[in-house]
Design a protein around this motif. Structure first.
Motif, PDB file in Angstrom:
ATOM      1  N   GLU A 372       8.179  -1.236  11.994  1.00  0.00           N
ATOM      2  CA  GLU A 372       6.626  -1.129  12.628  1.00  0.00           C
ATOM      3  C   GLU A 372       6.161   0.288  12.696  1.00  0.00           C
ATOM      4  OE1 GLU A 372       4.863  -1.981  16.995  1.00  0.00           O
ATOM      5  OE2 GLU A 372       6.534  -3.011  16.473  1.00  0.00           O
ATOM      6  N   ASN A 373       7.237   1.249  12.937  1.00  0.00           N
ATOM      7  CA  ASN A 373       6.940   2.588  12.624  1.00  0.00           C
ATOM      8  C   ASN A 373       6.443   2.961  11.559  1.00  0.00           C
ATOM      9  OD1 ASN A 373       7.244   2.931  15.420  1.00  0.00           O
ATOM     10  ND2 ASN A 373       9.581   3.620  15.330  1.00  0.00           N
ATOM     11  N   PHE A 374       7.044   2.494  10.329  1.00  0.00           N
ATOM     12  CA  PHE A 374       6.654   2.763   8.879  1.00  0.00           C
ATOM     13  C   PHE A 374       5.307   2.425   8.840  1.00  0.00           C
ATOM     14  CE2 PHE A 374       6.343   1.669   4.557  1.00  0.00           C
ATOM     15  CZ  PHE A 374       6.162   3.009   3.913  1.00  0.00           C
ATOM     16  N   THR A 375       5.023   1.284   9.214  1.00  0.00           N
ATOM     17  CA  THR A 375       3.474   0.672   8.613  1.00  0.00           C
ATOM     18  C   THR A 375       2.547   1.622   9.599  1.00  0.00           C
ATOM     19  OG1 THR A 375       4.425  -1.710   8.665  1.00  0.00           O
ATOM     20  CG2 THR A 375       2.121  -1.515   9.080  1.00  0.00           C
ATOM     21  N   GLN A 376       2.935   1.788  10.813  1.00  0.00           N
ATOM     22  CA  GLN A 376       1.980   2.648  11.809  1.00  0.00           C
ATOM     23  C   GLN A 376       1.731   3.975  10.958  1.00  0.00           C
ATOM     24  OE1 GLN A 376       0.473   1.730  14.662  1.00  0.00           O
ATOM     25  NE2 GLN A 376      -0.462   3.467  15.210  1.00  0.00           N
ATOM     26  N   PHE A 377       2.658   4.703  10.527  1.00  0.00           N
ATOM     27  CA  PHE A 377       2.568   5.768   9.963  1.00  0.00           C
ATOM     28  C   PHE A 377       1.712   5.674   8.851  1.00  0.00           C
ATOM     29  CE2 PHE A 377       4.110   8.232   6.218  1.00  0.00           C
ATOM     30  CZ  PHE A 377       3.654   9.673   6.605  1.00  0.00           C
ATOM     31  N   VAL A 378       1.611   4.731   7.952  1.00  0.00           N
ATOM     32  CA  VAL A 378       0.840   4.553   6.771  1.00  0.00           C
ATOM     33  C   VAL A 378      -0.552   4.118   7.531  1.00  0.00           C
ATOM     34  CG1 VAL A 378       0.017   3.127   4.970  1.00  0.00           C
ATOM     35  CG2 VAL A 378       2.530   3.551   5.084  1.00  0.00           C
ATOM     36  N   ARG A 379      -0.700   3.652   8.618  1.00  0.00           N
ATOM     37  CA  ARG A 379      -1.917   3.387   9.342  1.00  0.00           C
ATOM     38  C   ARG A 379      -2.626   4.567   9.769  1.00  0.00           C
ATOM     39  NH1 ARG A 379      -0.280  -0.462  12.293  1.00  0.00           N
ATOM     40  NH2 ARG A 379      -1.155  -2.346  11.043  1.00  0.00           N
ATOM     41  N   GLU A 380      -1.847   5.493  10.102  1.00  0.00           N
ATOM     42  CA  GLU A 380      -2.465   6.759  10.674  1.00  0.00           C
ATOM     43  C   GLU A 380      -2.918   7.555   9.395  1.00  0.00           C
ATOM     44  OE1 GLU A 380       0.239   6.091  14.732  1.00  0.00           O
ATOM     45  OE2 GLU A 380       0.942   7.845  13.144  1.00  0.00           O
ATOM     46  N   LEU A 381      -1.946   7.663   8.446  1.00  0.00           N
ATOM     47  CA  LEU A 381      -2.219   8.384   7.436  1.00  0.00           C
ATOM     48  C   LEU A 381      -3.345   8.197   6.436  1.00  0.00           C
ATOM     49  CD1 LEU A 381      -0.930  10.663   5.603  1.00  0.00           C
ATOM     50  CD2 LEU A 381       0.429   8.973   4.379  1.00  0.00           C
ATOM     51  N   ALA A 407      13.762  -5.345   3.582  1.00  0.00           N
ATOM     52  CA  ALA A 407      13.297  -5.931   4.754  1.00  0.00           C
ATOM     53  C   ALA A 407      12.500  -5.359   5.827  1.00  0.00           C
ATOM     54  CB  ALA A 407      14.550  -6.603   5.760  1.00  0.00           C
ATOM     55  N   PHE A 408      12.528  -3.874   5.650  1.00  0.00           N
ATOM     56  CA  PHE A 408      11.632  -2.966   6.406  1.00  0.00           C
ATOM     57  C   PHE A 408      10.429  -3.126   5.920  1.00  0.00           C
ATOM     58  CE2 PHE A 408      12.434  -0.129   2.918  1.00  0.00           C
ATOM     59  CZ  PHE A 408      11.326   0.733   2.824  1.00  0.00           C
ATOM     60  N   LEU A 409       9.848  -3.579   4.983  1.00  0.00           N
ATOM     61  CA  LEU A 409       8.487  -3.442   4.455  1.00  0.00           C
ATOM     62  C   LEU A 409       7.644  -4.653   4.898  1.00  0.00           C
ATOM     63  CD1 LEU A 409       9.399  -2.223   0.765  1.00  0.00           C
ATOM     64  CD2 LEU A 409       8.019  -0.776   2.313  1.00  0.00           C
ATOM     65  N   ASP A 410       6.491  -4.251   5.590  1.00  0.00           N
ATOM     66  CA  ASP A 410       5.698  -5.192   5.842  1.00  0.00           C
ATOM     67  C   ASP A 410       4.299  -5.157   4.885  1.00  0.00           C
ATOM     68  OD1 ASP A 410       3.715  -6.943   6.860  1.00  0.00           O
ATOM     69  OD2 ASP A 410       3.648  -5.658   8.918  1.00  0.00           O
ATOM     70  N   ARG A 411       4.803  -5.865   3.881  1.00  0.00           N
ATOM     71  CA  ARG A 411       3.946  -5.930   2.710  1.00  0.00           C
ATOM     72  C   ARG A 411       2.258  -6.307   3.001  1.00  0.00           C
ATOM     73  NH1 ARG A 411       9.152  -6.718   1.360  1.00  0.00           N
ATOM     74  NH2 ARG A 411      10.196  -5.838  -0.248  1.00  0.00           N
ATOM     75  N   GLN A 412       2.178  -7.344   3.527  1.00  0.00           N
ATOM     76  CA  GLN A 412       0.994  -7.741   3.877  1.00  0.00           C
ATOM     77  C   GLN A 412       0.006  -6.647   4.504  1.00  0.00           C
ATOM     78  OE1 GLN A 412       0.552 -11.505   5.754  1.00  0.00           O
ATOM     79  NE2 GLN A 412      -1.492 -11.882   5.983  1.00  0.00           N
ATOM     80  N   SER A 413       0.653  -6.331   5.697  1.00  0.00           N
ATOM     81  CA  SER A 413      -0.225  -5.278   6.292  1.00  0.00           C
ATOM     82  C   SER A 413      -0.356  -3.925   5.455  1.00  0.00           C
ATOM     83  CB  SER A 413       0.610  -4.947   7.768  1.00  0.00           C
ATOM     84  OG  SER A 413       0.686  -5.976   8.503  1.00  0.00           O
ATOM     85  N   LEU A 414       0.739  -3.536   4.765  1.00  0.00           N
ATOM     86  CA  LEU A 414       0.639  -2.432   3.802  1.00  0.00           C
ATOM     87  C   LEU A 414      -0.749  -2.705   2.848  1.00  0.00           C
ATOM     88  CD1 LEU A 414       4.253  -1.391   3.649  1.00  0.00           C
ATOM     89  CD2 LEU A 414       2.599  -0.065   4.708  1.00  0.00           C
ATOM     90  N   GLU A 455       2.783 -14.943  -1.282  1.00  0.00           N
ATOM     91  CA  GLU A 455       3.267 -15.064   0.267  1.00  0.00           C
ATOM     92  C   GLU A 455       2.614 -13.925   0.982  1.00  0.00           C
ATOM     93  OE1 GLU A 455       7.599 -14.927  -0.169  1.00  0.00           O
ATOM     94  OE2 GLU A 455       7.693 -16.701  -1.634  1.00  0.00           O
ATOM     95  N   ASP A 456       2.541 -12.743   0.587  1.00  0.00           N
ATOM     96  CA  ASP A 456       1.824 -11.637   1.494  1.00  0.00           C
ATOM     97  C   ASP A 456       0.483 -11.492   1.315  1.00  0.00           C
ATOM     98  OD1 ASP A 456       4.623 -10.824   2.277  1.00  0.00           O
ATOM     99  OD2 ASP A 456       5.118 -10.511   0.464  1.00  0.00           O
ATOM    100  N   GLN A 457      -0.165 -12.265   0.545  1.00  0.00           N
ATOM    101  CA  GLN A 457      -1.575 -12.393   0.138  1.00  0.00           C
ATOM    102  C   GLN A 457      -2.038 -10.906  -0.167  1.00  0.00           C
ATOM    103  OE1 GLN A 457      -2.639 -14.186   3.932  1.00  0.00           O
ATOM    104  NE2 GLN A 457      -2.220 -16.055   3.163  1.00  0.00           N
ATOM    105  N   VAL A 458      -1.344 -10.102  -0.782  1.00  0.00           N
ATOM    106  CA  VAL A 458      -2.088  -8.816  -1.417  1.00  0.00           C
ATOM    107  C   VAL A 458      -2.711  -9.308  -2.777  1.00  0.00           C
ATOM    108  CG1 VAL A 458      -1.285  -6.510  -2.065  1.00  0.00           C
ATOM    109  CG2 VAL A 458       0.052  -7.429  -0.511  1.00  0.00           C
ATOM    110  N   PRO A 459      -4.142  -8.631  -2.535  1.00  0.00           N
ATOM    111  CA  PRO A 459      -4.771  -8.997  -3.701  1.00  0.00           C
ATOM    112  C   PRO A 459      -4.275  -8.203  -4.837  1.00  0.00           C
ATOM    113  CG  PRO A 459      -6.179  -7.986  -1.985  1.00  0.00           C
ATOM    114  CD  PRO A 459      -4.582  -7.879  -1.455  1.00  0.00           C
ATOM    115  N   ALA A 460      -4.307  -9.119  -6.109  1.00  0.00           N
ATOM    116  CA  ALA A 460      -3.671  -8.677  -7.479  1.00  0.00           C
ATOM    117  C   ALA A 460      -4.175  -7.514  -7.933  1.00  0.00           C
ATOM    118  CB  ALA A 460      -3.939  -9.762  -8.191  1.00  0.00           C
ATOM    119  N   ASP A 461      -5.764  -7.297  -7.525  1.00  0.00           N
ATOM    120  CA  ASP A 461      -6.311  -6.158  -8.124  1.00  0.00           C
ATOM    121  C   ASP A 461      -5.867  -4.800  -7.343  1.00  0.00           C
ATOM    122  OD1 ASP A 461      -7.714  -6.553  -5.900  1.00  0.00           O
ATOM    123  OD2 ASP A 461      -9.575  -6.944  -6.765  1.00  0.00           O
ATOM    124  N   LYS A 462      -5.219  -5.051  -6.278  1.00  0.00           N
ATOM    125  CA  LYS A 462      -4.583  -3.773  -5.609  1.00  0.00           C
ATOM    126  C   LYS A 462      -3.056  -3.388  -6.116  1.00  0.00           C
ATOM    127  CE  LYS A 462      -6.519  -3.211  -1.185  1.00  0.00           C
ATOM    128  NZ  LYS A 462      -6.348  -3.099   0.392  1.00  0.00           N
TER     129      LYS A 462
END
Length: 569
Positions: A372-381, A407-414, A455-462
């Protein structure tokens, strides 16, 4: 005589019974008519569940009350998280509230009247505060960041929230007949429900739901109830104004597919005069920035000469920022906003100094507890970098059960936060793997990409397909009746020279989509799944078929010159 008396008594008894029964029937019928046929005339007070200052969003009563009034209204954090932004974060240790959107980062502390928006001071007229364990936020930063609109009615105490971009259907009550003075606003969608308010003709309404002959409406005083559709005249649909984007610098978009190469920098940047042409490459990502300590300080190996060379050759520079792959330092650096912000400010400063076009975040070997803290860091950066016109990307591994590497990667949120995501689709068989195999077989790489898309619904064009410009020479040697497996990494040029020296004849391995050789040496079997034009062509084709944004290759120094021609296609 007794017989005649008994007969008369019996007649009287039966008569009383019928009379009583008739009365009961009349009563029951009356009750039925009153309750089931005639409209209810019972009046009740609106049920605000005991809340002193009830909050409504979309016609729904929220579970907690607001406090304050007028410009000083404050909203419970739980209500804001539920209805405005679930990612708003409060760190108890530092008493810091953090809000981040696509292009803005606001942070401020409780009991303080100064905050920051994208590092610029932001004055608050009312503080955030804790009341009996509930954190209340002032509305000013919510208006600034999310375009929130708040309507308070002093007579009822209600507070109605409107979000940026909301569509609100307006209406009014119809003109009444002379004998009718008001229209009953009912507690539920039935004429038999109690009346919560008597509505005058022409009174303004907001329509929140259409319920088969009834409308769920809200009056201007905030009271919510139900009106029959025959009593309502539709009006215009209002759009709550969208919050304008921050004045961020436009980033330099890449036209067409991205062909990125990483530049591994260990002690100093390479001599650009020795690199030679890189046809088709439009982004370079040198590994320049790394986490230095748990306080969030960042070490730099950046080189202005390299940036100048890249720009002169029409290549953007997305410098890589890593966590040095140190899990303990990473835990400490991500643990508080102040430490995360320390990293952000330093990366931003380096980006300005070296005129970078983007930042590539490569955090690996992280404890799952820090997810969660890693995702938050990316959210703030991310909003901070976007304000400088920088492209933001993040590196992720294929999905697996590995705690420290996957396992530490929240790929959908990222994927929702960044501009691009590089999938490091290699190391299917890693350096210390107990079994020899391909670094990245084509079916395995394709499956890794499809999982993140589906599964993580990350758009292919990203997404960018990670391509290894290296392989491993595997050694299988019998030791005490068992096969000992070891490996060493080799780039494309080293493998080509080995094949020529030993006069080996590679054969296509259909299972991996790669050329393969094996040979005996020093009592051991050597096995190599080769990365060459054949596999590179297949990887480029895969990126095209999946509709990806492009490819990202590790690393430039491993490649043969012909690799660039293949990747350019």
């Amino acid at each position: 005589m007794n017989l005649r008396y008994q007969k008369k008594t019996g007649l009287r008894t039966r008569g009383l019974f019928f009379i009583t029964a008739a009365i009961v029937v009349l009563i029951v019928t009356g009750i039925y008519i009153k309750d089931q046929v005639l409209p209810s005339t019972k009046h009740v007070k609106p049920d605000f569940h005991g809340l002193a200052k009830p909050i409504f969003v979309g016609g729904e009563l929220q579970e907690a009350s607001a406090i304050g009034s007028k410009e000083g209204i404050k909203l419970p954090l739980s209500v804001v998280q539920k209805n405005i932004d679930s990612t708003i974060r409060y760190e108890k240790k530092s008493k810091t509230i953090i809000m981040a959107t696509h292009d803005k980062l606001i942070h401020f502390k409780t009991d303080e009247l100064t905050g920051r928006v994208n590092s610029k001071p932001f004055e608050l007229f009312f503080t955030a505060e804790q009341v009996k364990g509930t954190l209340y936020l002032p509305i000013a930063p919510l208006e600034e960041l999310y375009g929130l609109q708040v309507k308070e009615d002093p007579s009822t105490g209600t507070v109605t929230l409107f979000k940026s971009g909301d569509q609100v259907q307006m209406a009014k009550t119809i003109k009444l007949k002379k004998e009718d003075k008001t229209i009953p606003l009912r507690e539920g969608p039935s004429i038999h429900k109690p009346i919560v308010y008597d509505v005058k003709q022409g009174e303004s309404l907001r329509i929140w739901a259409d319920l088969d002959g009834w409308y769920k409406v809200q009056l201007e005083n905030g009271i919510v109830g139900f009106l029959q559709d025959s009593d309502v005249e539709m009006g215009e649909q209002l759009s709550i104004e969208q919050i304008p984007a921050a004045n961020e610098k436009p980033n330099a978009k890449i036209e067409g597919p991205i062909n990125l190469i990483w530049e591994a920098v260990y002690n100093k940047s390479p001599d650009v005069s020795q690199i030679g042409p890189l046809p088709g490459v439009n982004v370079v990502s040198p590994t320049w920035f790394s986490l230095l300590d748990g306080e969030g300080n960042v070490q730099s190996k950046a080189d202005m000469g390299y940036v100048k060379w890249a720009h002169e050759n029409n290549m953007q520079v997305w410098a890589l920022f890593s966590n040095s792959f140190e899990p303990k330092l990473t835990t400490e650096a991500l643990s508080t906003f102040d430490r995360r912000f320390q990293m952000i400010q330093q990366v931003m400063s380096y980006a300005q100094i070296y005129r970078l076009d983007g930042i590539n975040i490569d955090f690996e070997n992280i404890y799952t507890k820090d997810k969660e803290n890693f995702t938050q860091f990316v959210r703030e950066l991310t909003p901070m970098l976007r304000a400088q016109g920088l492209i933001v990307s993040v590196d992720v591994t294929p999905k697996s059960n590995s705690e420290m590497w996957s396992a530490f990667l929240d790929r959908q949120s990222l994927g929702e936060l960044v501009d691009y995501m590089m999938v490091m689709s290699y190391d299917e068989h890693w350096a210390s793997s107990p079994r020899a195999g391909s670094v990245s077989s084509l079916p395995w790489a394709e499956n890794a990409m499809r999982k993140i898309i589906e599964e993580d619904q990350v758009p292919a064009d990203k997404l960018l397909l990670g391509i290894p410009l290296y392989t491993r020479i595997w050694t299988e040697k019998p030791v005490d009746g068992k096969t000992k497996v070891s490996s060493k990494t080799a780039g494309m040029k080293a493998i080509q020279e080995l094949i020529e020296k030993k006069q080996l004849k590679p054969q296509l391995d259909e299972a991996t989509g790669q050329n393969y050789v094996e040979y005996e040496e020093d009592g051991a079997k050597r096995r190599i799944w080769i990365e060459d034009q054949t596999s590179l062509q297949a990887r480029v084709k895969l990126a095209q078929e999946l509709g990806l944004a492009g490819t990202a290759s590790w690393t430039r120094s491993f490649a043969l010159p012909e690799a660039w021609d293949v990747l350019a296609r």
